[in-house]
Design a protein around this motif. Structure first.
Motif, PDB file in Angstrom:
ATOM      1  N   THR A   9      24.820  -6.750 -30.951  1.00  0.00           N
ATOM      2  CA  THR A   9      24.099  -7.332 -32.078  1.00  0.00           C
ATOM      3  C   THR A   9      22.775  -7.930 -31.613  1.00  0.00           C
ATOM      4  O   THR A   9      22.657  -8.413 -30.486  1.00  0.00           O
ATOM      5  CB  THR A   9      24.925  -8.444 -32.741  1.00  0.00           C
ATOM      6  N   ASP A  10      21.804  -7.866 -32.492  1.00  0.00           N
ATOM      7  CA  ASP A  10      20.528  -8.528 -32.233  1.00  0.00           C
ATOM      8  C   ASP A  10      20.718 -10.026 -32.459  1.00  0.00           C
ATOM      9  O   ASP A  10      21.753 -10.469 -32.966  1.00  0.00           O
ATOM     10  CB  ASP A  10      19.459  -7.983 -33.179  1.00  0.00           C
ATOM     11  N   PHE A  11      19.755 -10.815 -32.073  1.00  0.00           N
ATOM     12  CA  PHE A  11      19.818 -12.254 -32.282  1.00  0.00           C
ATOM     13  C   PHE A  11      18.403 -12.781 -32.494  1.00  0.00           C
ATOM     14  O   PHE A  11      17.425 -12.111 -32.157  1.00  0.00           O
ATOM     15  CB  PHE A  11      20.470 -12.947 -31.076  1.00  0.00           C
ATOM     16  N   LYS A  12      18.304 -13.940 -33.072  1.00  0.00           N
ATOM     17  CA  LYS A  12      17.006 -14.589 -33.262  1.00  0.00           C
ATOM     18  C   LYS A  12      17.109 -15.997 -32.696  1.00  0.00           C
ATOM     19  O   LYS A  12      17.814 -16.858 -33.239  1.00  0.00           O
ATOM     20  CB  LYS A  12      16.626 -14.631 -34.739  1.00  0.00           C
ATOM     21  N   LEU A  13      16.422 -16.225 -31.584  1.00  0.00           N
ATOM     22  CA  LEU A  13      16.500 -17.501 -30.877  1.00  0.00           C
ATOM     23  C   LEU A  13      15.095 -18.044 -30.608  1.00  0.00           C
ATOM     24  O   LEU A  13      14.111 -17.301 -30.594  1.00  0.00           O
ATOM     25  CB  LEU A  13      17.240 -17.332 -29.544  1.00  0.00           C
ATOM     26  N   LYS A  14      15.041 -19.330 -30.341  1.00  0.00           N
ATOM     27  CA  LYS A  14      13.768 -20.000 -30.105  1.00  0.00           C
ATOM     28  C   LYS A  14      13.275 -19.758 -28.683  1.00  0.00           C
ATOM     29  O   LYS A  14      13.974 -20.029 -27.711  1.00  0.00           O
ATOM     30  CB  LYS A  14      13.922 -21.499 -30.358  1.00  0.00           C
ATOM     31  N   ASP A  15      12.051 -19.256 -28.576  1.00  0.00           N
ATOM     32  CA  ASP A  15      11.421 -19.018 -27.283  1.00  0.00           C
ATOM     33  C   ASP A  15      10.755 -20.312 -26.789  1.00  0.00           C
ATOM     34  O   ASP A  15      10.551 -21.259 -27.573  1.00  0.00           O
ATOM     35  CB  ASP A  15      10.379 -17.905 -27.431  1.00  0.00           C
ATOM     36  N   LEU A  21      12.634 -28.666 -20.392  1.00  0.00           N
ATOM     37  CA  LEU A  21      12.678 -28.222 -19.001  1.00  0.00           C
ATOM     38  C   LEU A  21      12.649 -26.702 -18.907  1.00  0.00           C
ATOM     39  O   LEU A  21      12.186 -26.147 -17.901  1.00  0.00           O
ATOM     40  CB  LEU A  21      13.907 -28.795 -18.300  1.00  0.00           C
ATOM     41  N   MET A  22      13.131 -26.018 -19.932  1.00  0.00           N
ATOM     42  CA  MET A  22      12.988 -24.555 -19.984  1.00  0.00           C
ATOM     43  C   MET A  22      11.501 -24.183 -20.062  1.00  0.00           C
ATOM     44  O   MET A  22      11.061 -23.233 -19.403  1.00  0.00           O
ATOM     45  CB  MET A  22      13.725 -23.987 -21.194  1.00  0.00           C
ATOM     46  N   GLN A  23      10.758 -24.915 -20.868  1.00  0.00           N
ATOM     47  CA  GLN A  23       9.328 -24.650 -20.991  1.00  0.00           C
ATOM     48  C   GLN A  23       8.621 -24.837 -19.650  1.00  0.00           C
ATOM     49  O   GLN A  23       7.775 -24.024 -19.258  1.00  0.00           O
ATOM     50  CB  GLN A  23       8.716 -25.571 -22.045  1.00  0.00           C
ATOM     51  N   ALA A  70       9.598 -21.897 -17.252  1.00  0.00           N
ATOM     52  CA  ALA A  70       8.906 -20.647 -17.565  1.00  0.00           C
ATOM     53  C   ALA A  70       7.474 -20.664 -17.033  1.00  0.00           C
ATOM     54  O   ALA A  70       6.982 -19.660 -16.510  1.00  0.00           O
ATOM     55  CB  ALA A  70       8.914 -20.418 -19.071  1.00  0.00           C
ATOM     56  N   LYS A  71       6.832 -21.811 -17.128  1.00  0.00           N
ATOM     57  CA  LYS A  71       5.447 -21.943 -16.649  1.00  0.00           C
ATOM     58  C   LYS A  71       5.396 -21.940 -15.130  1.00  0.00           C
ATOM     59  O   LYS A  71       4.613 -21.197 -14.519  1.00  0.00           O
ATOM     60  CB  LYS A  71       4.838 -23.231 -17.196  1.00  0.00           C
ATOM     61  N   ASP A  72       6.252 -22.735 -14.506  1.00  0.00           N
ATOM     62  CA  ASP A  72       6.232 -22.871 -13.046  1.00  0.00           C
ATOM     63  C   ASP A  72       6.636 -21.584 -12.338  1.00  0.00           C
ATOM     64  O   ASP A  72       6.111 -21.256 -11.268  1.00  0.00           O
ATOM     65  CB  ASP A  72       7.158 -24.003 -12.610  1.00  0.00           C
ATOM     66  N   TYR A 104      11.860 -16.502 -22.907  1.00  0.00           N
ATOM     67  CA  TYR A 104      12.955 -17.304 -22.335  1.00  0.00           C
ATOM     68  C   TYR A 104      13.525 -18.095 -23.510  1.00  0.00           C
ATOM     69  O   TYR A 104      12.918 -19.046 -23.998  1.00  0.00           O
ATOM     70  CB  TYR A 104      12.413 -18.218 -21.255  1.00  0.00           C
ATOM     71  N   LEU A 105      14.688 -17.681 -23.987  1.00  0.00           N
ATOM     72  CA  LEU A 105      15.220 -18.152 -25.262  1.00  0.00           C
ATOM     73  C   LEU A 105      16.322 -19.193 -25.097  1.00  0.00           C
ATOM     74  O   LEU A 105      17.114 -19.141 -24.156  1.00  0.00           O
ATOM     75  CB  LEU A 105      15.745 -16.963 -26.073  1.00  0.00           C
TER      76      LEU A 105
END
Length: 236
Positions: free
Chosen positions: A66-72, A140-142, A145-147, A154-155
């Motif tokens: 299944t597809d999904f819709k998550l926040k990046d 911290l995910m943000q 992803a930057k570092d 990255y969801l």
């Protein structure tokens, strides 16, 4: 003998729990928080996932995903449907701090750089609940992803439990998907590890995931469709 007795106890307890689930569905009762805790404990003992009071074993090779819709980490909601021209996807469940996931970051970026232009982009999903693992917050995910120079989405999956639907148990855990001839379905083609040495990329001898993608691109059968994902347990 002691191990055998403990195993029998776990199996007996699981049968009771699964029977309770079936009975509960028949009577159309609402699962209580205590019921959910009991079911989750049984699933943990058997290394299974639970979602909405039901045991979920996840996808196998050949299943439709299944597809999904998550926040990046950019703040946008993203799904695989956004990639109209993709031939498939490299879905990787990973996180911020697991040593195995951290050791794989460079390889995941390289996979995206190599295969995105060939129709197989990486989509990374963090399944860890920050209430359980405080280092896996969205903020911290943000930063991660930057570092780490992520070139892919990255969801954040802390609330949607996509990992349970797929059956992921580790970080990192890979699911290679391919669109069918109609382009409407996503078929699972490979599940497992990126390669044969998650701890040390320099010591890799067999690149399971790359080999699988190359086989799809060449119209050939994948030789190793499943391997064992080695990493940290998902924190939920």
């Amino acid at each position: 003998m002691k191990i055998l007795k403990n195993t029998l106890k776990i199996l007996a307890f699981s049968v009771i729990v699964i029977g309770a689930i079936s009975c509960q569905e028949t009577k159309e009762k609402t699962t209580t928080s205590e019921d959910e805790k009991t079911i989750a404990k049984a699933a943990e003992l058997l290394q299974m996932q639970v979602r909405d009071g039901k045991v979920i074993t996840g996808y196998g090779i050949g299943d439709e995903a299944t597809d999904f819709k998550l926040k990046d980490v950019t703040g946008a909601l993203m799904s695989m449907a956004d990639y109209k021209d993709a031939k498939g996807f490299i879905v990787i469940f990973t996180c911020n701090t697991c040593p195995y996931a951290v050791a794989s970051e460079g390889r995941i970026v390289a996979l995206d750089v190599t295969y995105k232009s060939k129709g197989y982009p990486v989509i990374a999903v963090n399944p860890n609940d920050p209430k359980v693992q405080p280092d896996d917050t969205y903020a911290l995910m943000q930063a991660k992803a930057k570092d780490a120079g992520f070139t892919f989405p990255y969801l954040y999956d802390a609330n949607d439990k996509v990992y349970a639907t797929y059956g992921a148990k580790k970080t990192p855990h890979v699911y290679l998907l391919q669109k069918d001839a109609s382009g409407a379905k996503l078929i699972v083609k490979y599940i497992g590890a990126i390669d044969d040495n998650v701890r040390n990329g320099a010591a890799v001898k067999e690149t399971f995931l790359s080999n699988a993608i190359d086989a799809l691109l060449d119209g050939k059968e994948i030789e190793k469709k499943e391997t064992k994902a080695i990493g940290c347990s998902i924190k939920v």
